[in-house]
Design a protein around this motif. Structure first.
Motif, PDB file in Angstrom:
ATOM      1  N   SER A  93       0.833  -1.207   0.000  1.00  9.50           N
ATOM      2  CA  SER A  93       0.000   0.000   0.000  1.00  9.50           C
ATOM      3  C   SER A  93       0.865   1.252   0.000  1.00  9.50           C
ATOM      4  O   SER A  93       0.618   2.188  -0.762  1.00  9.50           O
ATOM      5  CB  SER A  93      -0.945   0.003   1.204  1.00  9.50           C
ATOM      6  OG  SER A  93      -1.862  -1.059   1.104  1.00  9.50           O
ATOM      7  N   LEU A  94       1.872   1.282   0.847  1.00 10.57           N
ATOM      8  CA  LEU A  94       2.748   2.461   0.878  1.00 10.57           C
ATOM      9  C   LEU A  94       3.543   2.618  -0.407  1.00 10.57           C
ATOM     10  O   LEU A  94       3.757   3.742  -0.875  1.00 10.57           O
ATOM     11  CB  LEU A  94       3.687   2.401   2.076  1.00 10.57           C
ATOM     12  CG  LEU A  94       3.064   2.811   3.402  1.00 10.57           C
ATOM     13  CD1 LEU A  94       4.037   2.574   4.544  1.00 10.57           C
ATOM     14  CD2 LEU A  94       2.626   4.261   3.373  1.00 10.57           C
ATOM     15  N   LEU A  95       3.968   1.509  -1.001  1.00 13.33           N
ATOM     16  CA  LEU A  95       4.704   1.610  -2.262  1.00 13.33           C
ATOM     17  C   LEU A  95       3.790   2.044  -3.405  1.00 13.33           C
ATOM     18  O   LEU A  95       4.222   2.765  -4.310  1.00 13.33           O
ATOM     19  CB  LEU A  95       5.406   0.294  -2.575  1.00 13.33           C
ATOM     20  CG  LEU A  95       6.580  -0.026  -1.637  1.00 13.33           C
ATOM     21  CD1 LEU A  95       7.086  -1.443  -1.871  1.00 13.33           C
ATOM     22  CD2 LEU A  95       7.694   0.999  -1.789  1.00 13.33           C
ATOM     23  N   ILE A  96       2.529   1.651  -3.379  1.00 17.59           N
ATOM     24  CA  ILE A  96       1.564   2.143  -4.363  1.00 17.59           C
ATOM     25  C   ILE A  96       1.403   3.647  -4.208  1.00 17.59           C
ATOM     26  O   ILE A  96       1.426   4.389  -5.198  1.00 17.59           O
ATOM     27  CB  ILE A  96       0.210   1.412  -4.211  1.00 17.59           C
ATOM     28  CG1 ILE A  96       0.322  -0.037  -4.687  1.00 17.59           C
ATOM     29  CG2 ILE A  96      -0.893   2.151  -4.979  1.00 17.59           C
ATOM     30  CD1 ILE A  96      -0.856  -0.925  -4.279  1.00 17.59           C
ATOM     31  N   VAL A  97       1.257   4.106  -2.976  1.00 16.91           N
ATOM     32  CA  VAL A  97       1.134   5.548  -2.727  1.00 16.91           C
ATOM     33  C   VAL A  97       2.396   6.269  -3.191  1.00 16.91           C
ATOM     34  O   VAL A  97       2.326   7.307  -3.844  1.00 16.91           O
ATOM     35  CB  VAL A  97       0.825   5.831  -1.242  1.00 16.91           C
ATOM     36  CG1 VAL A  97       0.930   7.308  -0.923  1.00 16.91           C
ATOM     37  CG2 VAL A  97      -0.569   5.306  -0.877  1.00 16.91           C
ATOM     38  N   LEU A 109      -1.963  -6.668  -5.955  1.00 13.74           N
ATOM     39  CA  LEU A 109      -2.095  -5.284  -6.418  1.00 13.74           C
ATOM     40  C   LEU A 109      -3.563  -4.884  -6.516  1.00 13.74           C
ATOM     41  O   LEU A 109      -3.953  -3.814  -6.045  1.00 13.74           O
ATOM     42  CB  LEU A 109      -1.395  -5.104  -7.765  1.00 13.74           C
ATOM     43  CG  LEU A 109      -1.484  -3.718  -8.384  1.00 13.74           C
ATOM     44  CD1 LEU A 109      -0.925  -2.645  -7.459  1.00 13.74           C
ATOM     45  CD2 LEU A 109      -0.755  -3.709  -9.733  1.00 13.74           C
ATOM     46  N   ALA A 110      -4.379  -5.751  -7.090  1.00 11.24           N
ATOM     47  CA  ALA A 110      -5.802  -5.441  -7.224  1.00 11.24           C
ATOM     48  C   ALA A 110      -6.442  -5.245  -5.852  1.00 11.24           C
ATOM     49  O   ALA A 110      -7.242  -4.318  -5.656  1.00 11.24           O
ATOM     50  CB  ALA A 110      -6.512  -6.556  -7.996  1.00 11.24           C
ATOM     51  N   SER A 111      -6.090  -6.089  -4.916  1.00  8.04           N
ATOM     52  CA  SER A 111      -6.634  -5.994  -3.564  1.00  8.04           C
ATOM     53  C   SER A 111      -6.227  -4.688  -2.890  1.00  8.04           C
ATOM     54  O   SER A 111      -7.059  -4.004  -2.273  1.00  8.04           O
ATOM     55  CB  SER A 111      -6.149  -7.187  -2.736  1.00  8.04           C
ATOM     56  OG  SER A 111      -6.465  -7.021  -1.388  1.00  8.04           O
ATOM     57  N   ARG A 112      -4.950  -4.315  -3.000  1.00  8.16           N
ATOM     58  CA  ARG A 112      -4.465  -3.084  -2.353  1.00  8.16           C
ATOM     59  C   ARG A 112      -5.056  -1.852  -3.021  1.00  8.16           C
ATOM     60  O   ARG A 112      -5.435  -0.898  -2.342  1.00  8.16           O
ATOM     61  CB  ARG A 112      -2.945  -3.014  -2.368  1.00  8.16           C
ATOM     62  CG  ARG A 112      -2.214  -4.078  -1.592  1.00  8.16           C
ATOM     63  CD  ARG A 112      -2.790  -4.338  -0.204  1.00  8.16           C
ATOM     64  NE  ARG A 112      -1.975  -5.230   0.568  1.00  8.16           N
ATOM     65  CZ  ARG A 112      -2.006  -6.550   0.491  1.00  8.16           C
ATOM     66  NH1 ARG A 112      -2.810  -7.164  -0.355  1.00  8.16           N
ATOM     67  NH2 ARG A 112      -1.236  -7.285   1.267  1.00  8.16           N
ATOM     68  N   LEU A 113      -5.145  -1.852  -4.352  1.00  9.43           N
ATOM     69  CA  LEU A 113      -5.754  -0.710  -5.039  1.00  9.43           C
ATOM     70  C   LEU A 113      -7.212  -0.552  -4.624  1.00  9.43           C
ATOM     71  O   LEU A 113      -7.674   0.558  -4.344  1.00  9.43           O
ATOM     72  CB  LEU A 113      -5.635  -0.860  -6.555  1.00  9.43           C
ATOM     73  CG  LEU A 113      -4.248  -0.623  -7.135  1.00  9.43           C
ATOM     74  CD1 LEU A 113      -4.208  -1.068  -8.595  1.00  9.43           C
ATOM     75  CD2 LEU A 113      -3.831   0.833  -7.002  1.00  9.43           C
ATOM     76  N   LYS A 114      -7.924  -1.666  -4.566  1.00 10.47           N
ATOM     77  CA  LYS A 114      -9.337  -1.623  -4.157  1.00 10.47           C
ATOM     78  C   LYS A 114      -9.468  -1.050  -2.754  1.00 10.47           C
ATOM     79  O   LYS A 114     -10.320  -0.190  -2.491  1.00 10.47           O
ATOM     80  CB  LYS A 114      -9.934  -3.028  -4.223  1.00 10.47           C
ATOM     81  CG  LYS A 114     -11.396  -3.096  -3.823  1.00 10.47           C
ATOM     82  CD  LYS A 114     -11.924  -4.514  -3.952  1.00 10.47           C
ATOM     83  CE  LYS A 114     -13.409  -4.530  -3.663  1.00 10.47           C
ATOM     84  NZ  LYS A 114     -13.782  -5.344  -2.566  1.00 10.47           N
ATOM     85  N   ALA A 115      -8.641  -1.502  -1.835  1.00 15.63           N
ATOM     86  CA  ALA A 115      -8.702  -1.023  -0.452  1.00 15.63           C
ATOM     87  C   ALA A 115      -8.359   0.464  -0.367  1.00 15.63           C
ATOM     88  O   ALA A 115      -9.018   1.217   0.366  1.00 15.63           O
ATOM     89  CB  ALA A 115      -7.759  -1.836   0.430  1.00 15.63           C
ATOM     90  N   LEU A 116      -7.350   0.898  -1.123  1.00 21.05           N
ATOM     91  CA  LEU A 116      -6.974   2.318  -1.096  1.00 21.05           C
ATOM     92  C   LEU A 116      -8.070   3.195  -1.685  1.00 21.05           C
ATOM     93  O   LEU A 116      -8.298   4.308  -1.216  1.00 21.05           O
ATOM     94  CB  LEU A 116      -5.640   2.530  -1.822  1.00 21.05           C
ATOM     95  CG  LEU A 116      -4.415   1.966  -1.090  1.00 21.05           C
ATOM     96  CD1 LEU A 116      -3.198   1.949  -2.015  1.00 21.05           C
ATOM     97  CD2 LEU A 116      -4.126   2.753   0.184  1.00 21.05           C
ATOM     98  N   VAL A 117      -8.777   2.682  -2.690  1.00 26.67           N
ATOM     99  CA  VAL A 117      -9.925   3.412  -3.246  1.00 26.67           C
ATOM    100  C   VAL A 117     -11.048   3.452  -2.214  1.00 26.67           C
ATOM    101  O   VAL A 117     -11.639   4.510  -1.966  1.00 26.67           O
ATOM    102  CB  VAL A 117     -10.387   2.782  -4.581  1.00 26.67           C
ATOM    103  CG1 VAL A 117     -11.734   3.349  -5.011  1.00 26.67           C
ATOM    104  CG2 VAL A 117      -9.335   3.013  -5.673  1.00 26.67           C
ATOM    105  N   GLU A 118     -11.344   2.321  -1.590  1.00 26.05           N
ATOM    106  CA  GLU A 118     -12.410   2.272  -0.586  1.00 26.05           C
ATOM    107  C   GLU A 118     -12.130   3.199   0.589  1.00 26.05           C
ATOM    108  O   GLU A 118     -13.050   3.779   1.165  1.00 26.05           O
ATOM    109  CB  GLU A 118     -12.616   0.840  -0.088  1.00 26.05           C
ATOM    110  CG  GLU A 118     -13.283  -0.051  -1.098  1.00 26.05           C
ATOM    111  CD  GLU A 118     -13.342  -1.512  -0.678  1.00 26.05           C
ATOM    112  OE1 GLU A 118     -12.776  -1.883   0.380  1.00 26.05           O
ATOM    113  OE2 GLU A 118     -13.962  -2.301  -1.420  1.00 26.05           O
ATOM    114  N   GLU A 119     -10.866   3.356   0.948  1.00 27.53           N
ATOM    115  CA  GLU A 119     -10.490   4.229   2.063  1.00 27.53           C
ATOM    116  C   GLU A 119     -10.377   5.697   1.652  1.00 27.53           C
ATOM    117  O   GLU A 119     -10.114   6.556   2.481  1.00 27.53           O
ATOM    118  CB  GLU A 119      -9.165   3.768   2.682  1.00 27.53           C
ATOM    119  CG  GLU A 119      -9.284   2.483   3.456  1.00 27.53           C
ATOM    120  CD  GLU A 119     -10.088   2.628   4.753  1.00 27.53           C
ATOM    121  OE1 GLU A 119     -10.279   3.759   5.233  1.00 27.53           O
ATOM    122  OE2 GLU A 119     -10.514   1.591   5.279  1.00 27.53           O
ATOM    123  N   GLY A 120     -10.533   5.973   0.356  1.00 24.26           N
ATOM    124  CA  GLY A 120     -10.474   7.356  -0.100  1.00 24.26           C
ATOM    125  C   GLY A 120      -9.074   7.915  -0.265  1.00 24.26           C
ATOM    126  O   GLY A 120      -8.896   9.126  -0.354  1.00 24.26           O
TER     127      GLY A 120
END
Length: 147
Positions: free
Chosen positions: A26-30, A54-65
């Motif tokens: 998640s932090l590396l995606i950010v 990756l799909a899971s982390r992107l989805k979670a980061l979108v859900e968290e705003g």
């Protein structure tokens, strides 16, 4: 695999923050989003992470705003992921981790990427915690209190 315990109701802000961005992917995606990466395939190429993770982390980061998924700017059927204002406020966190890593995880003279100001090319100053008047504070100068 056991489900990890959620910390989204903890009274500690650090625990709640880690619930959102507390794993390396998640932090590396950010980090990559700050560097201009926005498409799934580009995140995957940069990180070398499995597609399902990756799909899971992107989805979670979108859900968290933290990120927003929007149609790709090139008009294709793909989506791109952009930092929201909430996600942009993670900038000092990423800079702090970078600076900690530079200070503690590289040998003197060892090559590594550097963060510089776009307009001048000069290195970014070290982050520091300061009091309301701007005086630097060390870890022994503060205490956590319950509200």
């Amino acid at each position: 695999m056991a489900e990890r315990k959620r910390m989204n109701t903890a009274s500690c802000p650090v625990a709640r923050a880690l619930d959102v961005v507390g794993d390396r992917w998640s932090l590396l995606i950010v980090r990559d989003a700050f560097d201009g990466v926005s498409r799934f395939s580009d995140f995957q190429a940069s990180l070398g992470v499995a597609r399902n993770i990756l799909a899971s982390r992107l989805k979670a980061l979108v859900e968290e705003g933290v990120l927003e998924a929007e149609p790709a700017s090139d008009g294709t059927a793909y989506h791109q992921y952009v930092l929201t204002p909430k996600g942009q406020t993670l900038f000092p966190v990423i800079v702090g981790l970078r600076q900690w890593g530079e200070r503690n995880l590289f040998r003197r003279g060892e090559r590594h990427s550097r963060l510089v100001e776009r307009a001048t090319g000069k290195p970014v100053a070290r982050l520091e915690v300061a009091d309301a008047e701007g005086r630097a504070l060390a870890f022994g100068d503060v205490v956590v209190v319950e509200k």
